[in-house]
Motif scaffolding. Structure first.
Motif, PDB file in Angstrom:
ATOM      1  N   VAL A 104       0.832  -1.204   0.000  1.00  0.00           N
ATOM      2  CA  VAL A 104       0.000   0.000   0.000  1.00  0.00           C
ATOM      3  C   VAL A 104       0.868   1.256   0.000  1.00  0.00           C
ATOM      4  O   VAL A 104       0.423   2.352  -0.350  1.00  0.00           O
ATOM      5  N   LEU A 105       2.129   1.096   0.368  1.00  0.00           N
ATOM      6  CA  LEU A 105       3.033   2.249   0.423  1.00  0.00           C
ATOM      7  C   LEU A 105       3.463   2.751  -0.953  1.00  0.00           C
ATOM      8  O   LEU A 105       3.921   3.887  -1.086  1.00  0.00           O
ATOM      9  N   ASN A 125       2.065   3.802  -3.836  1.00  0.00           N
ATOM     10  CA  ASN A 125       1.508   5.051  -4.350  1.00  0.00           C
ATOM     11  C   ASN A 125       1.942   6.247  -3.506  1.00  0.00           C
ATOM     12  O   ASN A 125       2.240   7.327  -4.032  1.00  0.00           O
ATOM     13  N   VAL A 126       1.969   6.049  -2.199  1.00  0.00           N
ATOM     14  CA  VAL A 126       2.244   7.168  -1.292  1.00  0.00           C
ATOM     15  C   VAL A 126       3.713   7.594  -1.364  1.00  0.00           C
ATOM     16  O   VAL A 126       4.023   8.788  -1.479  1.00  0.00           O
ATOM     17  N   GLU A 136       4.300   9.286  -4.610  1.00  0.00           N
ATOM     18  CA  GLU A 136       3.754  10.646  -4.641  1.00  0.00           C
ATOM     19  C   GLU A 136       4.670  11.614  -3.892  1.00  0.00           C
ATOM     20  O   GLU A 136       4.814  12.782  -4.285  1.00  0.00           O
ATOM     21  N   ALA A 137       5.290  11.125  -2.835  1.00  0.00           N
ATOM     22  CA  ALA A 137       6.203  11.966  -2.058  1.00  0.00           C
ATOM     23  C   ALA A 137       7.519  12.214  -2.798  1.00  0.00           C
ATOM     24  O   ALA A 137       8.345  13.012  -2.347  1.00  0.00           O
ATOM     25  N   SER A 186       1.152   3.083 -10.483  1.00  0.00           N
ATOM     26  CA  SER A 186      -0.213   2.645 -10.155  1.00  0.00           C
ATOM     27  C   SER A 186      -0.487   1.225 -10.664  1.00  0.00           C
ATOM     28  O   SER A 186      -1.417   0.573 -10.194  1.00  0.00           O
TER      29      SER A 186
END
Lengths: 199, 578
Positions: free
Chosen positions: B249-250, B252-253, B256-257, B274
């Protein structure tokens, strides 16, 4: 993406398959929204999200790739990319959480300042990205209402999911066979207003 | 769990076992115990594959009980990859079973007199060793099938694949899961090579006839465990995010960072992110009849794993974790989940650390051995390792060796161990941990564990650069303590946010062992473990010059934010000021 050339596409699909489209929500889509206001105003008043949901569930937010701590004093400008996520695992997940006690470990973060009230701001386009639980919670409504994205991205997505079966396909308001979608989407410069609704 | 099993693989008349009481090691478990034994019994300057190194396998303080999340197994030795002390831990069934059999640790010692490989069977009736060179070059999957044929399906296995037998510095130790598949690995630092050097192919555990360990105060233990489980289930990360999507789950995050190392740490965003995210992975698993929510051992209530099936619904591997998806995916420009799952399966079968292998393939791609994004080429390179070709042995020796052999400057390692899936320029504090950890670049060395609750090292001002050093120090101390309990580190999220959950964990330990530990005691335990490890490394020849990131992190701006690593050498040198 050329927002002046927009093709309307409506797909209906069995509800169980709707999460396949969350990949498009994570990759980003454009929405028309008030700009120049704070993150909280944008989410609650501009996009109509529930205040408690914004406060409790949206725990990790990036504005143009930088972590946001203060929803009220971080301005969302026209053309911004805003990504919304729930709380994330891991050290890095904790580092990027809003108001994290580990925020000092970040390389960069958003500087907060005064924001205008939403009522005084014009509308613009922002790119919204929805991740994980947030996509699961908000995705169905955004998809039902319609999201705007480049035609080429939708074409690539559909090519990667050949097994998707649509109940109905409407292109520019007319019912058409799904087999026509690739040809219609071949013009990659055009924008698509895509609505996906469960049957 | 009051005894240590020592097996001298180099005894004069063949391997010899002896069981002894815990002695000075009483009250220790997991990483605390492995590091205590290594630091006191292994000469720091010994060769990692030689007779004086030892391989210590230890369950945690609460393993073998009904305590939730208590299934981590620590594996320790002097590392053939880093040259320093190593503790690598994994889930799976072995910690619970070994603890129920009554062992606080298995210690493999000595140097075999020939190249015979042994299988070791441990039951309630004792320990038997049997030479079996027919198993020698089997992958972990085929090996476990053979062991099932021989011993039935109630067993748990600790084993090495071909990489361990070849003593490659990227070799892991595999541990079977609830389905008796070798999917859980003590991956980091080449612990599998040390097991191979001891001539042990597999340790088979069968706890038939053994009962759960009993607490000193059963009622208090039960009550604390109940509160602990409630805290885990109530928390957004451990109760929702991890079960639904797993650690991936990390993706995408972090992407994005701008902190997702792509193309061998060249930039921080991956275009195909994605397509390989945890969300997409979970949806793919579910739609193919797999399972996106599954525990790696009995007693896990977070259940962050899953089952990955191919397009026809056939099992391929367990749900690849975030670090694996990154290492074999974005780091190499590969956005094909099926290819990444196959690479994960190959790593598990050959017995390889997925982080080290993915980082190594990234370095190989930078060297021109394959094109970025070429999934088949990556699969072919990992296959070389399994076959033991000269190229495969180079790759199996890790990113640092591969970089040297092929003349690559950008090699993301610290103490020769490859960095995981977070760029230290985008998350500067984790760079401090990568640089200063006793383990080499390790994302779990300084985890998000209750900094505010433990208050190690005083209050931190997150706005000051020095705050990153203090945070890293606090987290490394806290992580060392948690690793010693045998609890899964993912409990960190709940105990970070919920003081009552943290207290419940301490109450569980106290109720089980009849102790009165406080948060300060937990801190002291973490500091003690780190001091032992640091002392070993210093005696092994490490200096503060080894506590540095590779030069390119300070020189190359990291897109999209164009940041460089800014923590000074003096600040790094202050991490161990406690």
């Amino acid at each position: 993406m050329d927002n002046n050339r927009v093709l309307n596409i409506l797909l209906t699909i069995k509800e169980a398959r709707l999460p396949v489209f969350y990949q498009l929500l994570a990759a980003g889509f454009q929405v028309r929204a008030p700009v120049g206001c704070g993150v909280r105003d944008l989410l609650q008043q501009g996009l109509g999200l529930d205040a408690a949901y914004v406060e409790d569930k949206i725990q990790t937010v990036f504005l143009n790739g930088r972590a946001v701590d203060d929803f009220d004093r971080t301005e969302v400008p026209d053309g911004a990319v805003l990504a919304l996520s729930s709380a994330m695992p891991g050290l890095v997940g904790a580092v990027f959480r809003r108001q994290s006690p580990l925020a000092g470990m970040r390389g960069v973060s958003v500087a907060a300042g005064a924001c205008s009230s939403i009522g005084s701001r014009p509308e613009g386009w922002i790119t919204l990205k929805l991740f994980n639980r947030v996509a699961g919670d908000l995705g169905p409504d955004f998809l039902a209402a319609g999201i705007r994205l480049p035609a080429g991205r939708l074409a690539g997505f559909l090519a990667a999911h050949p097994g998707l079966v649509f109940e109905t396909v409407r292109i520019a308001g007319e019912v058409r066979p799904a087999s026509e979608l690739p040809g219609v989407l071949a013009e990659g410069e055009a924008g698509v207003q895509l609505a996906v609704q469960p049957t | 769990m009051d005894k240590i099993l020592r097996i001298n693989m180099g005894a004069e008349n063949g391997p010899a076992c002896r069981t002894e009481p815990l002695g000075d090691y009483a009250g220790m478990g997991g990483r605390g115990l492995t590091s205590a034994i290594i630091s006191s019994e292994v000469p720091p300057l010994c060769h990692p594959l030689g007779e004086n190194n030892k391989l210590v396998i230890a369950p945690g303080m609460l393993s073998g009980t009904t305590a939730a999340m208590s299934g981590r197994l620590s594996v320790g030795c002097k590392s053939p990859l880093t040259g320093g002390i190593k503790e690598s831990n994994a889930g799976g069934q072995a910690a619970q079973v070994l603890a129920r059999l009554g062992y606080a640790a298995i210690v493999l010692e000595g140097k075999p007199r020939d190249d015979t490989f042994y299988k070791i069977l441990i039951t309630k009736d004792g320990v038997t060793l049997e030479p079996d060179n027919n198993l020698r070059m089997l992958g972990n999957y085929d090996l476990v099938d053979k062991l099932k044929e021989a011993y039935g399906d109630k067993i748990t296995c600790i084993s090495i694949g071909q990489a361990g037998v070849m003593k490659l510095p990227s070799a892991s130790v595999a541990i079977t899961d609830m389905e008796l598949r070798p999917t859980r690995h003590a991956g980091r630092g080449g612990v599998g090579a040390v097991m191979g050097a001891k001539g042990v192919k597999a340790i088979v555990l069968d706890d038939t006839g053994m009962k759960m360990r009993q607490a000193a105060d059963p009622e208090a233990f039960k009550a604390a465990n109940k509160l602990f489980v409630k805290g885990l289930r109530d928390h957004a990360v451990t109760g929702q995010g991890l079960p639904a999507y797993g650690t991936n789950v990390l993706t995408n995050v972090v992407n994005e960072a701008g902190g997702y190392p792509t193309h061998n740490f060249a930039w921080g965003r991956f275009e195909g992110c994605s397509k390989i995210s945890g969300e997409t992975q979970a949806e793919t698993e579910t739609s193919r009849g797999g399972n996106a929510t599954h525990g790696c051992h009995r007693g896990c209530v977070i259940r962050c794993s899953g089952t990955y099936a191919d397009k026809d619904g056939n099992y391929v591997t367990k749900q690849p974790e975030y670090e694996t998806v990154w290492a074999h995916g974005g780091n190499c420009g590969i956005d094909d989940l099926d290819a990444i799952a196959r690479l994960d399966r190959m790593d598990d079968d050959f017995g390889l650390d997925t982080i080290e292998m993915g980082a190594t393939i990234g370095v190989a791609m930078e060297a021109g051995l394959a094109k970025w994004g070429d999934a088949q080429a990556a699969i072919d390179l990992v296959a070389e390792v399994g076959k033991g070709t000269p190229l495969g042995r180079i790759l199996g020796s890790g990113a640092a060796v591969t970089g040297k052999v092929f003349g690559v400057e950008r090699v993301p390692v610290v103490k020769n161990q490859a960095m995981p899936a977070y760029d230290p320029r985008a998350v500067q504090g984790i760079g401090v941990t990568y640089a200063t950890s006793t383990m080499g670049a390790d994302h779990t060395a300084g985890y998000a564990v209750a900094t505010n609750l433990l208050s190690v090292g005083g209050t931190v001002d997150p706005l000051k650069p020095a705050g990153q050093v203090e945070l890293s120090r606090n987290l490394q101390v806290a992580t060392a303590a948690i690793d010693s309990t045998g609890m899964c580190l993912f409990i960190a999220f709940a105990i970070l946010d919920q003081p009552e959950t943290f207290q419940a964990m301490i109450d569980m330990i106290n109720a089980f062992h009849g102790l009165n530990l406080t948060a300060d005691d937990v801190t002291a335990l973490g500091q003690k473990v780190l001091r032992m490890e640091r002392d070993f490394n210093e005696k092994a020849g490490f200096t503060n010059k080894d506590d540095r990131l590779p030069e390119f992190f300070s020189k190359e701006g990291f897109p999209p934010h164009d940041v460089t690593f800014g923590v000074t050498d003096a600040e790094l040198d202050s991490v161990y000021n406690f």
